[in-house]
Design a protein around this motif. Sequence first.
Motif, short mmCIF file in Angstrom:
data_model
loop_
_atom_site.label_atom_id
_atom_site.label_comp_id
_atom_site.label_asym_id
_atom_site.label_seq_id
_atom_site.Cartn_x
_atom_site.Cartn_y
_atom_site.Cartn_z
N TYR A 8 73.46 42.09 26.61
CA TYR A 8 74.24 42.41 27.81
C TYR A 8 75.47 43.25 27.48
CZ TYR A 8 71.59 39.62 31.11
OH TYR A 8 70.61 39.14 31.92
N TYR B 255 66.89 43.27 24.97
CA TYR B 255 66.77 42.16 25.92
C TYR B 255 65.33 41.66 25.98
CZ TYR B 255 66.75 40.43 30.85
OH TYR B 255 66.60 39.72 31.99
N LEU C 34 63.87 37.94 24.89
CA LEU C 34 62.89 37.21 25.69
C LEU C 34 61.52 37.17 25.04
CD1 LEU C 34 63.80 38.39 29.28
CD2 LEU C 34 64.20 36.15 28.27
N ALA D 272 58.17 39.42 29.33
CA ALA D 272 58.94 39.60 30.56
C ALA D 272 58.03 40.06 31.67
CB ALA D 272 60.04 40.65 30.34
N GLU D 273 58.36 39.70 32.89
CA GLU D 273 57.68 40.29 34.04
C GLU D 273 58.74 41.05 34.83
OE1 GLU D 273 56.45 37.41 37.02
OE2 GLU D 273 56.99 35.84 35.64
N ILE E 132 59.69 41.91 37.90
CA ILE E 132 60.52 41.54 39.05
C ILE E 132 61.58 40.53 38.65
CG2 ILE E 132 60.50 40.38 41.29
CD1 ILE E 132 58.02 41.82 41.93
N GLU E 133 61.20 39.55 37.85
CA GLU E 133 62.18 38.54 37.54
C GLU E 133 63.19 39.00 36.49
OE1 GLU E 133 61.09 34.87 35.78
OE2 GLU E 133 62.97 33.98 36.42
N ALA E 134 62.69 39.67 35.44
CA ALA E 134 63.58 40.00 34.34
C ALA E 134 64.48 41.19 34.67
CB ALA E 134 62.77 40.27 33.09
N GLU F 102 69.34 41.51 40.73
CA GLU F 102 70.39 40.59 40.27
C GLU F 102 70.95 41.07 38.93
OE1 GLU F 102 67.28 39.64 40.82
OE2 GLU F 102 67.29 38.26 42.52
N GLN F 103 70.04 41.63 38.13
CA GLN F 103 70.41 42.15 36.82
C GLN F 103 71.46 43.27 36.96
OE1 GLN F 103 69.89 41.10 33.39
NE2 GLN F 103 68.56 40.08 34.82
N THR G 33 63.38 32.05 34.19
CA THR G 33 62.86 31.99 32.82
C THR G 33 63.97 32.04 31.79
OG1 THR G 33 62.45 34.33 33.00
CG2 THR G 33 60.57 32.93 33.19
N LYS G 34 65.03 32.79 32.09
CA LYS G 34 66.10 32.91 31.10
C LYS G 34 66.79 31.56 30.90
CE LYS G 34 66.80 36.88 33.13
NZ LYS G 34 67.64 37.76 33.92
N VAL H 241 64.54 29.30 28.94
CA VAL H 241 64.60 29.50 27.48
C VAL H 241 65.80 28.75 26.90
CG1 VAL H 241 64.97 31.22 25.68
CG2 VAL H 241 63.43 31.71 27.55
N GLN I 156 56.80 32.04 28.55
CA GLN I 156 57.92 32.27 27.66
C GLN I 156 57.87 31.32 26.46
OE1 GLN I 156 60.44 34.52 26.71
NE2 GLN I 156 60.23 34.97 28.87
N LYS J 52 56.77 30.30 21.41
CA LYS J 52 57.86 29.60 20.72
C LYS J 52 57.42 28.20 20.33
CE LYS J 52 61.82 31.96 22.79
NZ LYS J 52 61.29 32.89 23.78
N ASN K 36 54.62 37.53 43.88
CA ASN K 36 54.47 38.69 43.01
C ASN K 36 55.08 38.42 41.63
OD1 ASN K 36 53.78 41.20 42.21
ND2 ASN K 36 54.94 42.29 43.78
#
Lengths: 358, 438
Positions: free
Chosen positions: A59, A251, A256, A259-260, A262-264, A268-269, B82-83, B86, B113, B117, B183
């Motif tokens: 970040y 990142y 991670l 990653a997908e 939409i979420e990652a 919001e990011q 997911t973050k 983790v 995820q 691990k 999605n």
Amino acid sequence: MFYREAGQFKTSYIADQSILPIAQDRVFVFGFMAVAFLGVPWFIDSYWANAIFVPFLAYALAAIGLNLLTGYCGQVSLGTGGFMAVGAFATFKLITLFPDLNLIIVILLSGAITAAVGVLFGIPSLRIKGFYLAVATLAAQFFLVWLFNKVGWFFNYSPTGQITMPSVEMFGVLVTGPSASPAARYLFCLGFVVLFALAAKNIVRGRVGRSWMAIRDMDIAAELIGIRPLAAKLSAFAVSSFYIGMAGALYFGVWLGSAEPIEAFGVEQSFLVLFMIIIGGLGSILGSVLGAAFMTLMPIFLKNFMVDGLAVEVVTAKHVEITLMGVLIVFFLIVEPHGLARMWQILKEKLRLWPFPY
Amino acid sequence: MMFKRLTGALIGATLALPAVVSTASAYELVIPSLDYRTGPYAPNGIPFANGYHDYLMMLNERDGGIEGVKVKLVQCETAYNTKQGVECYEKTKDTPPSRALVYQPLSTGITYQIIPKASVDKIPVHSMGYGRTSAANGKVFEWIFNFPATYWDQAAVLVKYIGEKEGGMDKLKGKKIALVYHNSAYGKEPIRTLEKAAEKFGFELMLLAVDHPGQEQKATWLQIRRERPDWVLMWGWGVMNQVAIKEASSIRYPMDHFIGVWWSGSENDVLPAGDGAHGYLSGAFHAPGDNFPAHDDIKKHVYDKGKAQGERDRIGEVLYNRGLIAAVYASEAIRNAMKIHKTKEITPAMMRDGIESLDLTEARLKELGLPGFTIPVKITCANHAGPRKVALQQWDAKAKKWSFVTDYYDTMNDIVDPLIQEDSAQYAKENNIKPRDC
């Protein structure tokens, strides 16, 4: 008493122009770097690496990138998440197409690809400004994420649309994938961040950075003194996206691992990184790093403090954490609207006068 | 003054952060619970987390733990992110004394995820009916389990049910089936199976994605109203479920032709739509309701003693029971592991053996106070998905109750098995895993 530059004479222009003109600062920064590079790797465990340092470093790099564009060149961008996605997907495609390519080269190339995409989406900035530009970059955000979610080629047609980073070695040591050691991940990211923070610091001190700042402060005046807005704005988009692309690569690749889109890399990011630079300080490299630290580490710290320290119930702690983050952001912005970097500066000035302030 | 004290407290906390609180010397079984009681998925996350918590607490209170060893439930809030998942995984995995015995994250994203691990850290993951479908192949996924059935089995069973209602699988030809999906990796899981089934049976598949968090579905349902598919399937979660069911009832889509995955079939999904949700169907692998002896024990030993985290009148909701059965699988696997290794101080590696040879029969379910609650489960080295059977339940809006309308269907092995082989082989290739012999 300790922090005073009396008696330090500069006898050359080089000494006068150095990034850290005060000897005490030099000692502090080099000492800090020595601890970060030589001390921390001995103690770091997977929690500290995967939950704290690696996300913070990724970040921080993204925040530096956005600060170059927004803080230095004055172009508001809400496309950070999308540009990070470009970096991540470029890394994924490059590493799966050319598995033998060195990871550093892959990440640099991903940055370059993101830079090209960034320039493309920066073109509207020549005509539109301020909030309107923010909306245009927001379109980039949604378009890019949609693209990576929709077109199978980008995620190698995996049934779930997820991208997964393979295990990659650097000089015989794994740096990505589940088996990579915490120290290796940490050092890899730290190296990138330190190197490129230094580069950013020098860019903004030089001709290019000055032309960005001129555009930021008043674009018509800048044009009149001979700065070409086209070159200045697009170079800001290119350099900024280069950084953000590399941040996206770290990142996804180092932190991670999968990653997908939409979420990652959602909107919001973009907001998160924008908040980082606002809280850290617009137009400050140090501020980007401080802002990233604040926004990534503070929630974890608050959570651990409440759950482990005060034995608050987990869900209550979460609610308090969300509220407290908001309160803290407002608090810091009221106390110092120019961000944490400015606070640091004030602190240094106070230290110079200590213990005899006037 | 106030600030000074606050800063003092904060600094104190920083120093205390890495310190691990160690209390009793007795061995405890650490079970991390990655719940989500905040965010857009909380309506579904809360009952599950309560069921999971309550059953394990009941064992602690009633029997003094599992075979006399107390369960130490370590909760961590993920917000279905997911973050944060983790972070929770890293934080809880080495909790002393036993380390984390099993992870049940209730999130396909977090499962993806932590699959690599956990395989490296040697901690079993039980993604109960979610996560990566091809983890069913135990030869490749040594540490990952997804019994009692996978998404692909469920997709196959739903097609089977539709075929039955239409009067035979051959009648599916020319029919139009829509899939409304979240999605994300979760929502996309069934697509490949449904595509294969569409190819085989000749129906037309319509894919409608709904983006996180799923509150905005006007366009999706407008499209359904225009195209009028014969059946609508849904892979939804969190607020997306409620919104979809409300939208479906507002366009007057026939509810008995609208089928959700078993993650889209709990009370809080249908209640907001009121009478409009009457007749809505969903997949299921365990009974709803709180009329089992185990529920009575939970009320007596957890709720009466004030150790509960949920509300008493929500015991027995579908997702509460799902949390409960997840805890049953975990505790029975622990018992099994203790039996195999002849020790009460089991480790994650022993736990894996316990799950891999789990044989939960109807007789044992009866002993546990759950007669007829679910299908018997038998796990083997090669088959980590267990029985792979799915039933359908229907919502009665007047009685406000779910009830089973079918028996348990078998999956369509001819469609699903080759897909599992293909996907797990690809995973093995990507990660240089040599499939085990078994």
